[in-house]
Design a protein around this motif. Structure first.
Motif, short mmCIF file in Angstrom:
data_model
loop_
_atom_site.label_atom_id
_atom_site.label_comp_id
_atom_site.label_asym_id
_atom_site.label_seq_id
_atom_site.Cartn_x
_atom_site.Cartn_y
_atom_site.Cartn_z
N ALA A 106 0.83 -1.20 0.00
CA ALA A 106 0.00 0.00 0.00
C ALA A 106 0.86 1.25 0.00
N VAL A 107 1.99 1.20 0.69
CA VAL A 107 2.91 2.35 0.69
C VAL A 107 3.48 2.57 -0.70
N ARG A 108 3.86 1.48 -1.37
CA ARG A 108 4.40 1.61 -2.72
C ARG A 108 3.37 2.18 -3.68
N ALA A 109 2.08 1.91 -3.43
CA ALA A 109 1.04 2.48 -4.28
C ALA A 109 1.05 4.01 -4.19
N PHE A 110 1.36 4.55 -3.00
CA PHE A 110 1.39 6.00 -2.82
C PHE A 110 2.67 6.62 -3.36
N THR A 111 3.67 5.82 -3.71
CA THR A 111 4.86 6.37 -4.35
C THR A 111 4.65 6.59 -5.84
N SER A 112 3.53 6.11 -6.38
CA SER A 112 3.23 6.34 -7.79
C SER A 112 2.81 7.80 -8.00
N HIS A 113 3.01 8.27 -9.20
CA HIS A 113 2.53 9.61 -9.53
C HIS A 113 1.01 9.67 -9.47
N MET A 114 0.37 8.55 -9.74
CA MET A 114 -1.10 8.49 -9.71
C MET A 114 -1.52 7.06 -9.45
N HIS A 115 -2.52 6.87 -8.60
CA HIS A 115 -3.08 5.54 -8.39
C HIS A 115 -4.58 5.66 -8.16
N PHE A 116 -5.26 4.53 -8.30
CA PHE A 116 -6.72 4.51 -8.19
C PHE A 116 -7.13 3.63 -7.02
N SER A 117 -8.29 3.96 -6.48
CA SER A 117 -8.85 3.15 -5.40
C SER A 117 -10.32 2.89 -5.69
N LEU A 118 -10.76 1.73 -5.27
CA LEU A 118 -12.16 1.32 -5.44
C LEU A 118 -12.62 0.67 -4.15
N GLY A 119 -13.76 1.13 -3.64
CA GLY A 119 -14.25 0.59 -2.38
C GLY A 119 -15.70 0.94 -2.16
N ALA A 120 -16.22 0.47 -1.05
CA ALA A 120 -17.60 0.73 -0.66
C ALA A 120 -17.60 1.29 0.74
N GLY A 121 -18.56 2.19 1.03
CA GLY A 121 -18.59 2.80 2.35
C GLY A 121 -19.99 3.19 2.76
N LEU A 122 -20.13 3.41 4.06
CA LEU A 122 -21.38 3.87 4.66
C LEU A 122 -21.08 5.15 5.39
N SER A 123 -21.84 6.22 5.10
CA SER A 123 -21.55 7.54 5.64
C SER A 123 -22.80 8.13 6.26
N ALA A 124 -22.60 8.80 7.39
CA ALA A 124 -23.70 9.51 8.05
C ALA A 124 -23.11 10.67 8.82
N ALA A 125 -23.63 11.88 8.59
CA ALA A 125 -23.16 13.08 9.27
C ALA A 125 -24.35 13.96 9.59
N ALA A 126 -24.36 14.50 10.80
CA ALA A 126 -25.42 15.42 11.23
C ALA A 126 -24.78 16.45 12.15
N GLY A 127 -24.56 17.67 11.62
CA GLY A 127 -23.91 18.69 12.41
C GLY A 127 -22.40 18.49 12.45
N PRO A 128 -21.79 18.78 13.59
CA PRO A 128 -20.33 18.74 13.67
C PRO A 128 -19.75 17.35 13.87
N VAL A 129 -20.58 16.33 14.07
CA VAL A 129 -20.07 15.00 14.37
C VAL A 129 -20.65 14.01 13.38
N GLY A 130 -19.82 13.19 12.79
CA GLY A 130 -20.27 12.15 11.88
C GLY A 130 -19.24 11.06 11.80
N ARG A 131 -19.63 9.91 11.29
CA ARG A 131 -18.72 8.77 11.19
C ARG A 131 -18.77 8.19 9.78
N VAL A 132 -17.62 7.77 9.29
CA VAL A 132 -17.51 7.11 8.00
C VAL A 132 -16.62 5.89 8.18
N LEU A 133 -17.07 4.76 7.68
CA LEU A 133 -16.28 3.53 7.76
C LEU A 133 -16.15 2.98 6.36
N GLU A 134 -14.90 2.83 5.90
CA GLU A 134 -14.66 2.35 4.55
C GLU A 134 -13.46 1.41 4.52
#
Length: 467
Positions: free
Chosen positions: A360-388
């Motif tokens: 994963a570190v070597r992926a960030f040494t590239s000039h450009m890389h792509f990511s694909l994933g799924a996540g669930l997001s919920a935010a209300a006001g100043p506090v929210g949580r995201v898990l991906e």
């Protein structure tokens, strides 16, 4: 037995010419040193008297030279030799050695000292030079490139001064061959003759690499190591290090940072905020097992907005963990992406990406890389949580990352996410002062820890203290 008057010869000192400077590595520093003089190019050390400031020039050494009397053999003072031998055998020099070492003119055994066990030995001043050697890189380079290091900013030539490039002679054209000024000499050149980027000397007051012509690049390039360690933004003390409610920038991280200094501030602020949340509610903290296996961290602030189809943009930085547990220098990154799914709203999210494994570190040494994933997001006001959780792939490798974050805004939904992460090469160059520094060298420990990133390292230490 009579004593002969000795004349000390100073012919071993090289003669320096501070007016003429030879540009190029491996140059001699003396003009016609004469036979028997060991020059720097031959590997010989130069020694200077006490109190000599190498920046003030070396021409004053000639003033200390006295006439040389050749073919004169000094007479041996048998009385002094016998006294010295008797003093060594009887140990009488033990009480007077310290006084003699201070330069007493009446002592015949001033060159002797005694150790704690009673053994006698020569004073270090007899066989060791009292001044630093010129083999130090800084001293050598200053002597060789004094004219360049003390150069004044030039007055640029007007654009109308020349209609052709002052190096290759090609005529300027509006679209294909524009005019460019060399920042070091002020001349007018075309783009092809001003591809080099270098840090300028101190008097230019520039902390970022500047455009120079090919000739000036050849003069400045050997000094870049010294200038990077003294003039670059990375070596300056962090100016913005207050991260509490008394500082307005500590309330909210902006998604776009224009400089590495602000990216360091954002990342430090995100880590400290996360540490406070994890202390209040340990269930929301990153599991210790995940942190122990982390080979690096990517910290970003991303703005996300839309309905069904969402857009994401943000900047941040990435650091890698070395084998000894220390952290590498940071590298700036930019993230843009799209999301699709049942979602609506807008949010501002501080992400902490735990890089699982060296791939994963070597992926960030590239000039450009792509990511694909799924996540669930919920935010209300100043506090929210995201898990991906996502998979990243680039031309340098691929790996898995775990994402933990804190969101602010009004957003809810689940989506399939796709992101493109790019290394901000220009931001790295402006920060480190090296236009040709590769991301691979930054993350894999080839670059020293920058002084300007000290708040980031303190925040990382707080995060891993619990482990």
């Amino acid at each position: 037995m009579g004593k002969s008057k000795e004349i000390v010869s100073c012919s071993s000192f090289p003669k320096f010419d501070t007016e003429s400077t030879i540009i190029g590595t491996g140059s001699h520093y003396c003009n016609d040193p004469g036979p028997g003089v060991w020059t720097a190019a031959e590997g010989g050390p130069y020694n200077f008297p006490h109190g000599r400031n190498f920046q003030s020039g070396y021409s004053s050494i000639e003033d200390d030279a006295r006439p040389v009397q050749q073919n004169v053999l000094p007479e041996v003072n048998l009385e002094n030799v016998l006294k010295g031998v008797i003093a060594i055998i009887t140990g009488k020099n033990r009480t007077t050695s310290h006084n003699g070492a201070q330069g007493g003119a009446d002592s015949n055994v001033s060159f002797l000292e005694s150790s704690k066990d009673g053994d006698s030995f020569l004073h270090s001043s007899v066989y060791a030079p009292s001044a630093p050697s010129l083999h130090e890189a800084e001293a050598l380079k200053f002597c060789d490139y004094k004219e360049v290091l003390l150069a004044e900013p030039p007055e640029w030539l007007p654009d109308s001064h020349s209609s052709t490039c002052m190096q290759c002679g090609s005529p300027f054209k509006a679209l294909t061959r524009g005019r460019h000024h060399c920042r070091f000499c002020g001349g007018i050149f075309c783009r092809a003759c001003t591809k080099g980027r270098c840090l300028m000397p101190v008097k230019f007051r520039q902390r970022e690499p500047q455009r120079v012509c090919d000739n000036c690049y050849d003069r400045l390039e050997p000094l870049q190591d010294i200038l990077i360690k003294s003039m670059s933004n990375a070596m300056q003390t962090a100016k913005h290090d207050v991260m509490d409610w008394t500082c307005s920038r500590g309330w909210l991280n902006l998604p776009i940072g224009l400089s590495m200094e602000y990216e360091i501030y954002k990342a430090s602020n995100s880590l400290r905020s996360y540490c406070q949340v994890s202390r209040l509610d340990p269930e929301k903290s990153i599991p210790a097992a995940v942190l122990r296996g982390a080979k690096g961290l990517a910290i970003l602030t991303v703005a996300k907005f839309g309905a069904v189809l969402t857009y994401k943009v943000g900047t941040g930085l990435v650091v890698a963990r070395r084998s000894n547990g220390s952290w590498s220098a940071p590298s700036a990154i930019l993230s843009v992406g799209l999301g699709w799914g049942p979602q609506i709203g807008g949010e501002l999210t501080d992400f902490i990406l735990v890089l699982h494994g060296s791939k994963a570190v070597r992926a960030f040494t590239s000039h450009m890389h792509f990511s694909l994933g799924a996540g669930l997001s919920a935010a209300a006001g100043p506090v929210g949580r995201v898990l991906e959780a996502d998979l990243r792939a680039g031309d340098r490798g691929s790996g898995m990352c775990y994402t933990y974050s804190c969101s602010k805004g009004a957003f809810v939904g689940a989506s399939l996410e796709g992101n493109m992460v790019m290394t901000r090469l220009e931001t790295n160059a402006r920060f480190y002062g090296d236009a040709y520094l590769a991301t691979h060298d930054i993350l894999l420990g080839m670059v020293e820890k920058p002084r300007a990133a000290e708040p980031l390292y303190l925040a990382l230490d707080d995060l891993f203290t619990s482990l």
